[in-house]
Enzyme design. Structure first.
Site, PDB file in Angstrom:
ATOM      1  CE  LYS A  98      44.279  -1.489  22.841  1.00 16.28           C
ATOM      2  NZ  LYS A  98      45.568  -0.944  23.304  1.00 16.28           N
TER       3      LYS A  98
HETATM    4  O1  G3P Z   1      49.536  -3.025  24.064  1.00 16.58           O
HETATM    5  C1  G3P Z   1      49.402  -2.735  25.409  1.00 16.58           C
HETATM    6  C2  G3P Z   1      50.586  -1.970  25.865  1.00 16.58           C
HETATM    7  O2  G3P Z   1      50.590  -0.668  25.412  1.00 16.58           O
HETATM    8  C3  G3P Z   1      50.869  -2.064  27.299  1.00 16.58           C
HETATM    9  O3  G3P Z   1      52.223  -2.223  27.335  1.00 16.58           O
HETATM   10  O4  G3P Z   1      54.462  -2.244  28.237  1.00 16.58           O
HETATM   11  O5  G3P Z   1      52.709  -0.791  29.284  1.00 16.58           O
HETATM   12  O6  G3P Z   1      52.612  -3.251  29.534  1.00 16.58           O
HETATM   13  P1  G3P Z   1      53.042  -2.124  28.683  1.00 16.58           P
END
Ligand code: G3P
Length: 303
Positions: A98
């Site tokens: 990533k």
């Molecule tokens: O896949 C990306 C994710 O882990 C971010 O999620 O909920 O922190 O925006 P969030």
């Protein structure tokens, strides 16, 4: 649509894999931190290398596991990508690296293009890349041009951004009803246009209040996380771009459905949201009545 699980917690990965629905895993430094904190809370220590190896084994051969670099400059990111790839890819041939689309933190812009440089360099080394922190279609196009295998638009965070700009209070898992928001915007626009119908078009076009109605609840013309994913899919299809779209930052089951309708190749979903996808009160009611209606003659078949 493939389903990836968005977590570094081994117990969640094991459980979801046992349901037979997991096509891959995505992690990032924040998810790794959550996994470490959860183990520490149970007074368990984490041996990071062994932990990641177990993730790779659990999800299985060829099912992508995304691991993120931690540095923000080209040379360091390449070094870290190679370390991660060579350390873990031999376990189950499933490592994807990533890389953030842009490693600049908004202040010092010197590293604006390091992400792109790394994506293309890793591509030349045959190391598959998942480009993360994509917040616009323009970024997604650049990621694909640089040779990304996957592009991860952060849908939930775009919804957050739009709601926050409108001063709408929300909890992290709340569904963002962008159709309602769009309808509100349209209504305002038509009301405004009616008010200005006596004016020449050029002055209406330049009128800031009219412009506000058109841009209402939008980020660079994008009205929601789902809207962002749709736009990226459209661009990729227009040019037969092979980069796969991973709808990321998913917050609730309804958003997963909308990503599938939009045609996302993959959705990476937190464990709690995968669990939320299974329930419906009418299914529970149906189960109750089926159980109640089992007649002895039918039960006898199973003895
Ligand atoms: O896949 C990306 C994710 O882990 C971010 O999620 O909920 O922190 O925006 P969030």
């Amino acid at each position: 649509m493939k389903v990836f699980i968005d977590t570094a917690k081994l117990d969640e990965i094991r459980e979801a894999c046992s349901w037979g629905i997991v096509d891959g895993v995505t992690t990032n430094p924040s998810l790794i931190k959550k996994a470490v904190d959860a183990l520490k809370a149970k007074s368990e220590n984490i041996e990071m290398e062994a932990h990641i190896k177990q993730i790779c084994e659990t999800v299985g051969e060829g099912k992508p596991v995304s691991l993120e670099v931690i540095s923000l400059t080209r040379g360091k990111m390449i070094e870290e990508a190679e370390i991660l790839y060579h350390k873990f890819n031999k376990i189950a041939d499933n490592i994807v690296i990533k890389i953030p689309i842009n490693t600049c933190n908004g202040e010092d812009t010197t590293s604006d293009y390091d992400g792109l440089k790394v994506i293309s360099e890793l591509g030349r080394k045959d190391i598959p890349v998942n480009v993360t922190l994509i917040m616009s279609s323009e970024q997604a196009l650049l990621a694909a041009k640089a040779g990304a295998k996957y592009a991860s638009p952060f849908a939930g965070r775009i919804d957050d951004y739009i709601r926050k700009n409108l001063d709408i209070k929300f909890e992290k898992q709340d569904y963002f009803d962008f159709c309602l928001m769009e309808a509100i915007g349209e209504q305002r626009f038509y009301e405004r246009i009616e008010d200005t119908s006596h004016k020449p078009p050029q002055s209406v076009y330049l009128d800031q209040e009219t412009k506000k109605c058109i841009d209402f609840a939008k980020d660079k013309g994008i009205g929601s996380g789902v809207g962002l994913v749709k736009s990226i899919i459209k661009i990729y299809r227009n040019f037969n771009i092979k980069t796969e779209v991973i709808a990321a930052s998913i917050r609730n089951a309804r958003q997963v459905k909308e990503m599938a309708e939009a045609g996302a190749d993959i959705a990476t979903i937190p464990f709690n949201v995968i669990r939320e996808m299974i329930g419906h009160p009418k299914t529970a009611e149906g189960i109750k009545s089926f159980v109640a209606d089992v007649v002895p003659e039918y039960s006898a078949l199973f003895r």
